[in-house]
Design an enzyme around this catalytic site. Structure first.
Site, PDB file in Angstrom:
ATOM      1  N   TYR A 193       0.925  -1.163   0.197  1.00 31.64           N
ATOM      2  CA  TYR A 193      -0.344  -0.134  -0.184  1.00 31.64           C
ATOM      3  C   TYR A 193       1.005   1.327   0.093  1.00 31.64           C
ATOM      4  O   TYR A 193       1.695   1.208  -0.399  1.00 31.64           O
ATOM      5  CB  TYR A 193      -1.433   0.148   0.850  1.00 31.64           C
ATOM      6  CG  TYR A 193      -2.240   0.692   0.245  1.00 31.64           C
ATOM      7  CD1 TYR A 193      -2.843   0.277   0.275  1.00 31.64           C
ATOM      8  CD2 TYR A 193      -2.500   1.967   1.101  1.00 31.64           C
ATOM      9  CE1 TYR A 193      -4.078   1.044  -0.267  1.00 31.64           C
ATOM     10  CE2 TYR A 193      -3.095   2.506   1.012  1.00 31.64           C
ATOM     11  CZ  TYR A 193      -4.019   2.690  -0.555  1.00 31.64           C
ATOM     12  OH  TYR A 193      -5.419   3.317  -1.010  1.00 31.64           O
ATOM     13  N   ARG A 214      -8.333  10.712  -8.551  1.00 26.06           N
ATOM     14  CA  ARG A 214      -7.808  11.338  -7.693  1.00 26.06           C
ATOM     15  C   ARG A 214      -7.040   9.789  -6.662  1.00 26.06           C
ATOM     16  O   ARG A 214      -7.136   9.759  -6.063  1.00 26.06           O
ATOM     17  CB  ARG A 214      -8.596  12.131  -6.537  1.00 26.06           C
ATOM     18  CG  ARG A 214      -7.786  13.343  -6.183  1.00 26.06           C
ATOM     19  CD  ARG A 214      -8.105  13.346  -4.332  1.00 26.06           C
ATOM     20  NE  ARG A 214      -7.612  12.091  -3.923  1.00 26.06           N
ATOM     21  CZ  ARG A 214      -7.642  11.450  -2.340  1.00 26.06           C
ATOM     22  NH1 ARG A 214      -7.834  12.282  -1.998  1.00 26.06           N
ATOM     23  NH2 ARG A 214      -7.224  10.031  -2.158  1.00 26.06           N
ATOM     24  N   LYS A 270      -5.631  -2.105  -1.840  1.00 24.78           N
ATOM     25  CA  LYS A 270      -6.741  -1.817  -0.212  1.00 24.78           C
ATOM     26  C   LYS A 270      -7.637  -3.102   0.362  1.00 24.78           C
ATOM     27  O   LYS A 270      -7.572  -3.869   1.712  1.00 24.78           O
ATOM     28  CB  LYS A 270      -7.896  -0.899   0.028  1.00 24.78           C
ATOM     29  CG  LYS A 270      -7.415   0.800  -0.052  1.00 24.78           C
ATOM     30  CD  LYS A 270      -8.650   1.467   0.595  1.00 24.78           C
ATOM     31  CE  LYS A 270      -6.571   2.291   1.573  1.00 24.78           C
ATOM     32  NZ  LYS A 270      -7.801   3.605   2.105  1.00 24.78           N
ATOM     33  N   GLU A 300     -13.393   4.899  -2.592  1.00 27.06           N
ATOM     34  CA  GLU A 300     -12.091   5.543  -2.423  1.00 27.06           C
ATOM     35  C   GLU A 300     -11.512   5.965  -3.830  1.00 27.06           C
ATOM     36  O   GLU A 300     -11.543   6.051  -4.632  1.00 27.06           O
ATOM     37  CB  GLU A 300     -11.674   3.434  -2.820  1.00 27.06           C
ATOM     38  CG  GLU A 300      -9.862   3.613  -2.170  1.00 27.06           C
ATOM     39  CD  GLU A 300      -9.961   4.174  -0.714  1.00 27.06           C
ATOM     40  OE1 GLU A 300     -10.355   3.534   0.623  1.00 27.06           O
ATOM     41  OE2 GLU A 300      -8.879   4.849  -0.570  1.00 27.06           O
ATOM     42  N   ASP A 301     -10.954   6.578  -3.272  1.00 28.65           N
ATOM     43  CA  ASP A 301     -10.022   7.949  -3.645  1.00 28.65           C
ATOM     44  C   ASP A 301     -10.855   8.275  -5.307  1.00 28.65           C
ATOM     45  O   ASP A 301     -10.164   8.044  -6.421  1.00 28.65           O
ATOM     46  CB  ASP A 301      -8.870   7.389  -4.288  1.00 28.65           C
ATOM     47  CG  ASP A 301      -7.310   6.896  -3.680  1.00 28.65           C
ATOM     48  OD1 ASP A 301      -7.705   7.713  -2.670  1.00 28.65           O
ATOM     49  OD2 ASP A 301      -6.582   6.685  -3.979  1.00 28.65           O
ATOM     50  N   ASP A 318     -13.764   5.990   2.708  1.00 23.85           N
ATOM     51  CA  ASP A 318     -12.283   5.618   2.777  1.00 23.85           C
ATOM     52  C   ASP A 318     -11.292   7.068   3.304  1.00 23.85           C
ATOM     53  O   ASP A 318     -11.327   7.831   4.159  1.00 23.85           O
ATOM     54  CB  ASP A 318     -11.547   4.709   2.823  1.00 23.85           C
ATOM     55  CG  ASP A 318     -10.593   4.564   3.795  1.00 23.85           C
ATOM     56  OD1 ASP A 318     -10.492   4.123   4.587  1.00 23.85           O
ATOM     57  OD2 ASP A 318      -9.326   5.066   3.355  1.00 23.85           O
ATOM     58  N   ASP A 319     -11.647   7.839   1.851  1.00 25.31           N
ATOM     59  CA  ASP A 319     -11.035   9.091   2.137  1.00 25.31           C
ATOM     60  C   ASP A 319     -11.405  10.141   2.972  1.00 25.31           C
ATOM     61  O   ASP A 319     -10.507  11.445   3.061  1.00 25.31           O
ATOM     62  CB  ASP A 319     -10.976   9.626   1.118  1.00 25.31           C
ATOM     63  CG  ASP A 319     -10.433   8.575  -0.024  1.00 25.31           C
ATOM     64  OD1 ASP A 319      -9.303   7.870   0.050  1.00 25.31           O
ATOM     65  OD2 ASP A 319     -11.202   8.412  -1.051  1.00 25.31           O
ATOM     66  N   ASN A 358       0.097  12.565   0.907  1.00 24.50           N
ATOM     67  CA  ASN A 358       0.192  10.789   0.294  1.00 24.50           C
ATOM     68  C   ASN A 358       0.719  11.070  -0.836  1.00 24.50           C
ATOM     69  O   ASN A 358       0.096  12.175  -1.731  1.00 24.50           O
ATOM     70  CB  ASN A 358      -0.493   9.602   1.049  1.00 24.50           C
ATOM     71  CG  ASN A 358      -0.772   9.372   2.270  1.00 24.50           C
ATOM     72  OD1 ASN A 358       0.188   8.855   2.907  1.00 24.50           O
ATOM     73  ND2 ASN A 358      -1.446   9.055   2.434  1.00 24.50           N
TER      74      ASN A 358
HETATM   75  P1  NAD Z   1      -8.631  17.162  -2.032  1.00 22.97           P
HETATM   76  O1  NAD Z   1      -8.258  17.188  -3.493  1.00 22.97           O
HETATM   77  O2  NAD Z   1     -10.623  16.695  -1.625  1.00 22.97           O
HETATM   78  O3  NAD Z   1      -8.280  18.287  -1.444  1.00 22.97           O
HETATM   79  C1  NAD Z   1      -7.016  18.837  -1.369  1.00 22.97           C
HETATM   80  C2  NAD Z   1      -7.463  20.492  -0.328  1.00 22.97           C
HETATM   81  O4  NAD Z   1      -5.835  21.131  -0.435  1.00 22.97           O
HETATM   82  C3  NAD Z   1      -8.481  21.217  -1.543  1.00 22.97           C
HETATM   83  O5  NAD Z   1      -8.884  21.719  -0.556  1.00 22.97           O
HETATM   84  C4  NAD Z   1      -7.569  22.581  -1.945  1.00 22.97           C
HETATM   85  O6  NAD Z   1      -8.034  23.812  -1.917  1.00 22.97           O
HETATM   86  C5  NAD Z   1      -6.094  22.166  -1.379  1.00 22.97           C
HETATM   87  N1  NAD Z   1      -5.142  23.281  -1.531  1.00 22.97           N
HETATM   88  C6  NAD Z   1      -4.629  22.555  -2.282  1.00 22.97           C
HETATM   89  N2  NAD Z   1      -3.347  23.306  -3.055  1.00 22.97           N
HETATM   90  C7  NAD Z   1      -3.018  24.215  -1.747  1.00 22.97           C
HETATM   91  C8  NAD Z   1      -2.441  25.141  -1.632  1.00 22.97           C
HETATM   92  N3  NAD Z   1      -1.436  25.247  -1.933  1.00 22.97           N
HETATM   93  N4  NAD Z   1      -2.664  25.203  -0.350  1.00 22.97           N
HETATM   94  C9  NAD Z   1      -3.732  25.490   0.183  1.00 22.97           C
HETATM   95  N5  NAD Z   1      -4.545  24.329   0.203  1.00 22.97           N
HETATM   96  C10 NAD Z   1      -4.152  23.845  -0.705  1.00 22.97           C
HETATM   97  O7  NAD Z   1      -7.808  15.877  -1.472  1.00 22.97           O
HETATM   98  P2  NAD Z   1      -8.413  15.304  -0.504  1.00 22.97           P
HETATM   99  O8  NAD Z   1      -9.055  13.841  -0.175  1.00 22.97           O
HETATM  100  O9  NAD Z   1      -8.775  16.545   1.128  1.00 22.97           O
HETATM  101  O10 NAD Z   1      -6.403  14.317   0.451  1.00 22.97           O
HETATM  102  C11 NAD Z   1      -5.741  15.629   0.550  1.00 22.97           C
HETATM  103  C12 NAD Z   1      -4.746  14.726   0.497  1.00 22.97           C
HETATM  104  O11 NAD Z   1      -4.779  14.164   2.527  1.00 22.97           O
HETATM  105  C13 NAD Z   1      -3.991  14.166  -0.249  1.00 22.97           C
HETATM  106  O12 NAD Z   1      -2.616  13.782  -0.113  1.00 22.97           O
HETATM  107  C14 NAD Z   1      -3.904  13.011   0.796  1.00 22.97           C
HETATM  108  O13 NAD Z   1      -3.363  11.547   0.084  1.00 22.97           O
HETATM  109  C15 NAD Z   1      -4.403  12.924   1.766  1.00 22.97           C
HETATM  110  N6  NAD Z   1      -5.038  11.666   2.588  1.00 22.97           N
HETATM  111  C16 NAD Z   1      -4.224  11.441   3.985  1.00 22.97           C
HETATM  112  C17 NAD Z   1      -5.010  10.685   4.214  1.00 22.97           C
HETATM  113  C18 NAD Z   1      -4.314   9.370   5.645  1.00 22.97           C
HETATM  114  O14 NAD Z   1      -2.962  10.026   5.944  1.00 22.97           O
HETATM  115  N7  NAD Z   1      -4.366   9.079   6.389  1.00 22.97           N
HETATM  116  C19 NAD Z   1      -5.837   9.917   3.903  1.00 22.97           C
HETATM  117  C20 NAD Z   1      -6.522  10.828   3.301  1.00 22.97           C
HETATM  118  C21 NAD Z   1      -5.269  11.638   1.762  1.00 22.97           C
END
Ligand code: NAD
Length: 546
Positions: free
Chosen positions: A98, A151, A169, A240-241, A263-264, A403
């Site tokens: 993963y 995504r 997953k 997912e994603d 899950d996200d 990530n």
């Molecule tokens: P998303 O695309 O829905 O959200 C991204 C957010 O970041 C948006 O609100 C966007 O406006 C903002 N953004 C983009 N550029 C920016 C900047 N320069 N400054 C400030 N904000 C900015 O994506 P998501 O599903 O919310 O996931 C976001 C991140 O979280 C991903 O990298 C994902 O890998 C990570 N994530 C981690 C886990 C975990 O570790 N358990 C779980 C889910 C998601």
């Protein structure tokens, strides 16, 4: 799953059936009875011998992607051996099957393609999705993980290459919560891709067209969801994603009518809430006194905030006060009420505050106790930002959750160094331990894998009809309780990965109990829920076929 004698393959077919194949571990009697004599080298080995051999080969792989290819190929040949290896070496192999390695694998999916895994449902299948689902080998599907590849982790639109995510997953469902591999269905919804690099790639394996949007997309998803209810009634669907707008819309559309979750949004929320609450066990503060600044305001960020609000309400705050404790910065800047460009999911969190764009200035203004990075923007928790967090807090909570590793807002080492070792740090992808001034600090990994397998197992144990936020709240509390004091002393807010099957079992109990108490369970209630949950968990060992 039981194997019926009349669907038991023999000979070469058996060796090519990864669910039943034992390779060199077939006994002499089995070789005679199942037409295997001569098809295998004569010496008979045990599962342990095979694990040793596989580990030796694995050790010769010099890159993570080679290790990934090796493990997936093993999974394609012999699932029992694959799961024995992963269960017994989970710390080393989780980051390979993963995140973060699965991200590299998805980016190169068409180029490392060996054998198909999972089910592809495409835009060409509209009107006949039930038939496509019926092509799946098993009838007893319990868990479906589905993506449309738009995504993938923090890597964007990877189209059909996103299949690596449901495959990965579901491997975790089996390895970490013991859902039988035959009962897991990975699905790639190929509605096209808007990634021009993929559309120009001669080896791209998906549909060579742009994505379905609007009504056509909604109808496509509806048909898929209904076809699942028909082909696999009662199966849990994990979204997912998906891109943020679709992730939020689909969850709202289906959460009250079918057994599903995202899950996200919800898994991330639970693992982060558990990390925050465990962090408070370190800092000695109350949840109701926290001010959280989210860097990123997408599906993950507002999902986390929604569950934190739910937890604050449980702890005695009213909902509106709890919401005011959550601040957001999106790509434009601070999420404030004077903005007229806010998406609906952000509006409940818009603060009556002046608009600013700079993160360090926002930290100085908001004075958050916790900074949560979910932006997908690497290296944005700069020295100035982290130092400011250290100035407004004795023990700042700094979570860089984006990530894969290369997208993290800062590294563990930076968070510790810039706060003199005072930060309570967690990340989405793993970072190594850091020694600072002679003290060893072990960063926690806020891996959704702590949560979703146990949630899935809990819904199966209760035969639940819905997945609710209260179940994720129960899962988060259970995870937090499983963090031993010695982990907290090293700064880690999550339990050791080596205990993850036990963690999943406990989470499953909490989720199933929640299903029963809220009237969403359809199974008879067992006297001993933990024993019942354990009895459902698949163990990767060979069974005799004779
Ligand atoms: P998303 O695309 O829905 O959200 C991204 C957010 O970041 C948006 O609100 C966007 O406006 C903002 N953004 C983009 N550029 C920016 C900047 N320069 N400054 C400030 N904000 C900015 O994506 P998501 O599903 O919310 O996931 C976001 C991140 O979280 C991903 O990298 C994902 O890998 C990570 N994530 C981690 C886990 C975990 O570790 N358990 C779980 C889910 C998601």
């Amino acid at each position: 799953m039981t194997i019926e004698p009349d669907d038991m393959p023999t000979g070469v077919d058996l060796l090519h059936d990864p669910l039943r194949n034992k390779g060199t571990a077939f006994s002499a009697t089995e070789r005679d009875a199942l037409a295997l004599r001569g098809l295998l080298p004569p010496r008979i080995f045990t599962l342990d011998d095979q694990v040793d051999r596989a580990l030796e080969m694995y050790g010769h792989k010099t890159t993570d992607i080679e290790k990934y290819i090796f493990l997936i190929s093993l999974q394609d040949r012999n699932e029992t051996l694959f799961y024995r290896l992963v269960v017994d070496h989970v710390v080393e192999m989780l980051p390979i099957i993963y995140t973060p390695t699965v991200g590299d694998a998805c980016q190169a999916y068409g180029h490392i393609f060996r054998r198909p895994r999972g089910l592809y449902v495409t835009a060409n299948d509209c009107g006949r999705m039930r038939d496509v689902l019926r092509n799946w080998r098993a009838r007893e599907v319990q868990v479906i993980v589905v993506t449309d590849g738009e995504r993938i982790l923090g890597l964007g639109d990877l189209g059909a290459y996103g299949m690596g995510i449901p495959v990965g997953k579901l491997s975790l469902y089996t390895a970490l919560a013991g859902i039988h591999p035959a009962e897991c269905l990975p699905v790639m919804l190929d509605v096209g891709t808007d990634n021009e690099t993929l559309l120009d790639d001669p080896l791209y394996t998906g549909l060579m067209q742009h994505r379905l949007r609007g009504e056509a997309y909604a109808e496509f998803i509806d048909e898929f969801v209904m076809a699942c209810q028909d082909a696999f009634p009662g199966a849990l669907i994990q979204f997912e994603d998906f891109a943020t707008r679709n992730a939020i819309t689909l969850l709202e559309r289906y959460r009250d009518t079918i057994l599903c979750f995202n899950d996200d949004i919800q898994g991330t929320a639970a693992v982060t809430l558990a990390g925050v609450v465990a962090g408070l066990r370190i800092t000695g503060q109350a949840l109701t006194d926290q001010r959280l600044l989210f860097y990123g305001a997408g599906a993950a960020a507002t999902g986390i905030a929604d569950l934190i609000v739910c937890a604050m309400v449980h702890a005695g705050l009213d909902r509106e006060t709890a919401r005011r404790r959550c601040w957001f910065i999106d790509s434009k800047g601070l999420v404030v009420a004077s903005r007229n460009d806010l998406a609906p999911h952000k509006r409940p969190y818009a603060q009556e505050e002046e608009f600013i764009t700079d993160l360090a200035a926002s930290v100085a203004r908001v004075r958050p106790t916790a900074l949560i990075g979910v932006s997908g923007q690497p290296r944005t928790f700069t020295e100035a930002v982290v130092t400011e967090m250290g100035q407004v807090n004795e023990r700042p909570l700094i979570f860089a959750l984006s990530n894969p590793t290369k997208k993290a807002e800062c590294s563990a080492e930076e968070a510790y160094r810039w706060t003199g070792g005072r930060a309570v740090f967690a990340s989405g992808s793993p970072f190594p331990a850091v020694t600072l001034d002679g003290k060893r600090l072990t960063p926690g990994q806020g891996n959704n894998a702590y949560i979703f397998p146990g949630v899935g197992l809990g819904t199966i144990a209760a035969k639940a009809t819905r997945v609710t936020d209260e179940m994720f709240y129960a899962a988060a509390n259970t995870l937090c309780e499983q963090v031993p004091d010695e982990m907290l002393e090293q700064g880690s807010v999550y339990p050791p990965l080596t205990s993850i099957r036990e963690v999943s079992a406990r989470i499953a109990v909490a989720v199933a109990e929640q299903a029963f108490s809220s009237g969403l369970a359809t199974a008879p209630k067992p006297d001993d829920m933990l024993a019942h949950v354990r009895s459902l968990m698949y163990e990767p060992v060979y069974r005799s076929y004779i």
